[in-house]
Design an enzyme around this catalytic site. Structure first.
Site, short mmCIF file in Angstrom:
data_model
loop_
_atom_site.label_atom_id
_atom_site.label_comp_id
_atom_site.label_asym_id
_atom_site.label_seq_id
_atom_site.Cartn_x
_atom_site.Cartn_y
_atom_site.Cartn_z
N LYS A 40 -28.54 36.73 55.84
CA LYS A 40 -29.33 37.90 56.21
C LYS A 40 -28.66 38.59 57.39
O LYS A 40 -28.37 37.96 58.41
CB LYS A 40 -30.76 37.51 56.58
CG LYS A 40 -31.68 38.70 56.82
CD LYS A 40 -33.13 38.27 56.90
CE LYS A 40 -34.06 39.48 56.99
NZ LYS A 40 -35.49 39.08 56.98
N ASN A 59 -33.92 38.13 68.59
CA ASN A 59 -34.81 37.46 69.54
C ASN A 59 -34.39 36.06 69.94
O ASN A 59 -35.11 35.38 70.67
CB ASN A 59 -36.23 37.42 68.95
CG ASN A 59 -36.76 38.82 68.67
OD1 ASN A 59 -36.58 39.72 69.47
ND2 ASN A 59 -37.39 38.99 67.53
N THR A 60 -33.25 35.59 69.44
CA THR A 60 -32.65 34.35 69.89
C THR A 60 -31.34 34.69 70.56
O THR A 60 -30.45 35.25 69.93
CB THR A 60 -32.40 33.38 68.71
OG1 THR A 60 -33.66 33.02 68.12
CG2 THR A 60 -31.69 32.13 69.17
N PHE A 88 -38.59 32.82 66.67
CA PHE A 88 -38.54 31.69 65.74
C PHE A 88 -39.53 30.59 66.13
O PHE A 88 -39.19 29.38 66.15
CB PHE A 88 -37.13 31.08 65.66
CG PHE A 88 -36.08 31.95 65.05
CD1 PHE A 88 -36.40 33.11 64.36
CD2 PHE A 88 -34.73 31.60 65.14
CE1 PHE A 88 -35.41 33.89 63.77
CE2 PHE A 88 -33.73 32.38 64.56
CZ PHE A 88 -34.07 33.54 63.88
N THR A 109 -32.10 44.52 55.32
CA THR A 109 -31.65 44.13 56.64
C THR A 109 -32.78 43.48 57.43
O THR A 109 -33.94 43.59 57.08
CB THR A 109 -31.18 45.36 57.44
OG1 THR A 109 -32.30 46.28 57.57
CG2 THR A 109 -30.03 46.07 56.78
N ASN A 110 -32.39 42.89 58.55
CA ASN A 110 -33.34 42.36 59.52
C ASN A 110 -33.88 43.51 60.37
O ASN A 110 -33.69 44.68 60.04
CB ASN A 110 -32.65 41.30 60.39
CG ASN A 110 -33.60 40.20 60.84
OD1 ASN A 110 -34.73 40.46 61.21
ND2 ASN A 110 -33.13 38.96 60.80
N ASN A 142 -41.32 43.04 67.49
CA ASN A 142 -41.61 41.63 67.74
C ASN A 142 -40.45 40.96 68.47
O ASN A 142 -39.29 41.32 68.29
CB ASN A 142 -41.90 40.90 66.42
CG ASN A 142 -40.68 40.24 65.83
OD1 ASN A 142 -40.31 39.12 66.20
ND2 ASN A 142 -40.01 40.94 64.91
N SER A 155 -31.48 37.85 63.71
CA SER A 155 -32.64 38.15 64.55
C SER A 155 -32.16 38.51 65.96
O SER A 155 -31.28 37.84 66.51
CB SER A 155 -33.58 36.94 64.64
OG SER A 155 -34.56 37.16 65.63
#
Length: 358
Positions: free
Chosen positions: A228, A191-192, A120, A256-257, A116, A189
């Site tokens: 996290k 993705n940011t 967010f 974990t992430n 993914n 994450s």
């Protein structure tokens, strides 16, 4: 209970993953508003023997739903009806944002994994707060003794510069901490852009201090605070985060992430490459997530609460994490493949599991 995997293959496997998620989540929420929800609560309620306490909060079961499924607080109560001991909402940001362009969610069915790059996507802390408040009231009414726990996961707004990240997290903490049973600072994450840079101890220390102050002041109580982390940290960095958590007297760490690596996958490499960038979750994370948990417990000692997530699919996986030092365990990706009775089946298996160290 095993009908769902066949149903998934027939109905959902050929559908756009994000659309399938939206439809499935709507069905769960609709069920929660009907008499069927009451039946589910009776069928799926975790056995009393599974109650566990972490950072001063009592959980009906050590097994819960990780952040990412209910990103905006639309269905925490309905998800609790399925047997999850806690539901972690988010990731929520200080400002509303649409997330990354679609398509941004991809299944690797052969690997029981997902990639993914959602980014967010959420309505922002101010809009999500009333939904969480309503979910708490519903859960308190439905579960007068030990209710399912609501965690809230907060992250950085994409358009906010890293230099202003502390202020941005403080907005979310102020709005959401009064409603949270525990609060999670997500700095992991992929993705940011730039977010993972906040995992360095130098950046993390002032961020966690500020969030803790804002959370406790807005809630007028101590709100358990966790951070996290990613599975891609080096072992040295993992130990440094554990040391920082002890220094700041955090309540715990979630490990974990998702991972940015693509190692050991069965899916054809061209198919994986076509998915593009993003975080990989699911079964391929199992070994690394367990390794990070073990290292964290060794570094942190018994004081820190640890929530283990990543590659958790079965009751055996949950037991492995608990026996390795986790106080709580979360899952997410396997929920997409196993269906609505997944948490309930894990709880039943945990009740008399021969390897569970009590």
């Amino acid at each position: 209970m095993r009908i769902y995997p066949a149903f998934f293959r027939v109905v959902f496997s050929g559908m756009d993953p994000e659309r399938a998620h939206r439809i499935g989540f709507r069905l769960i929420r609709w069920t929660g508003r009907t008499p069927v929800g009451g039946v589910l609560r009776r069928i799926t309620a975790p056995p009393a023997e599974l109650q566990t306490t972490a950072f001063g909060v009592t959980f009906p079961s050590p097994f819960g739903l990780a952040a990412g499924f209910d990103k905006e607080g639309h269905g925490a109560a309905a998800l609790a009806d399925l047997g999850f001991g806690h539901v972690e909402i988010g990731t929520i940001t200080g400002q509303a944002q649409p997330g990354n362009p679609k398509p941004r969610l991809f299944r690797l069915v052969e690997d029981r994994a997902v990639i993914n790059r959602m980014g967010f996507n959420n309505d922002g802390a101010a809009a999500v707060a009333p939904r969480i408040a309503a979910a708490r009231r519903t859960l308190e009414r439905r579960y007068p003794s030990v209710r399912p726990v609501i965690g809230v996961n907060i992250g950085k707004t994409k358009t906010v510069d890293l230099r202003d990240a502390v202020a941005d997290y403080r907005i979310s903490a102020t709005a959401l901490a009064p409603l949270a049973d525990y609060l999670v600072v997500n700095v992991s994450s992929p993705n940011t852009p730039g977010l993972r840079l906040l995992q360095s101890v130098r950046s993390l220390r002032p961020l966690l201090k500020a969030v803790r102050k804002a959370a406790d002041e807005s809630a007028d109580r101590h709100v358990p605070l966790l951070v996290k982390i990613a599975p891609d940290l080096s072992n040295e960095d993992i130990e440094e985060v554990a040391a920082l958590a002890l220094e700041l007297k955090l309540d715990g760490i979630i490990a974990t992430n998702t991972t940015v690596t693509r190692e050991g996958l069965t899916t054809d490499p061209e198919t994986v490459m076509a998915c593009g960038v993003g975080g990989l979750s699911g079964a391929p994370l199992k070994a690394r997530s367990l390794e990070v948990l073990t290292r964290l417990r060794q570094a942190a000692g018994p004081e820190l609460a640890l929530i283990s997530v990543g590659g958790v699919e079965t009751a055996d996986d949950v037991v492995d994490r608990l026996n390795a030092g986790a106080n709580l365990v979360q899952g997410y990706t396997a929920f997409l493949y196993e269906g609505p009775f997944w948490a309930s089946s894990i709880n039943r298996a945990l009740r008399n599991h021969p390897r569970l160290q009590r």
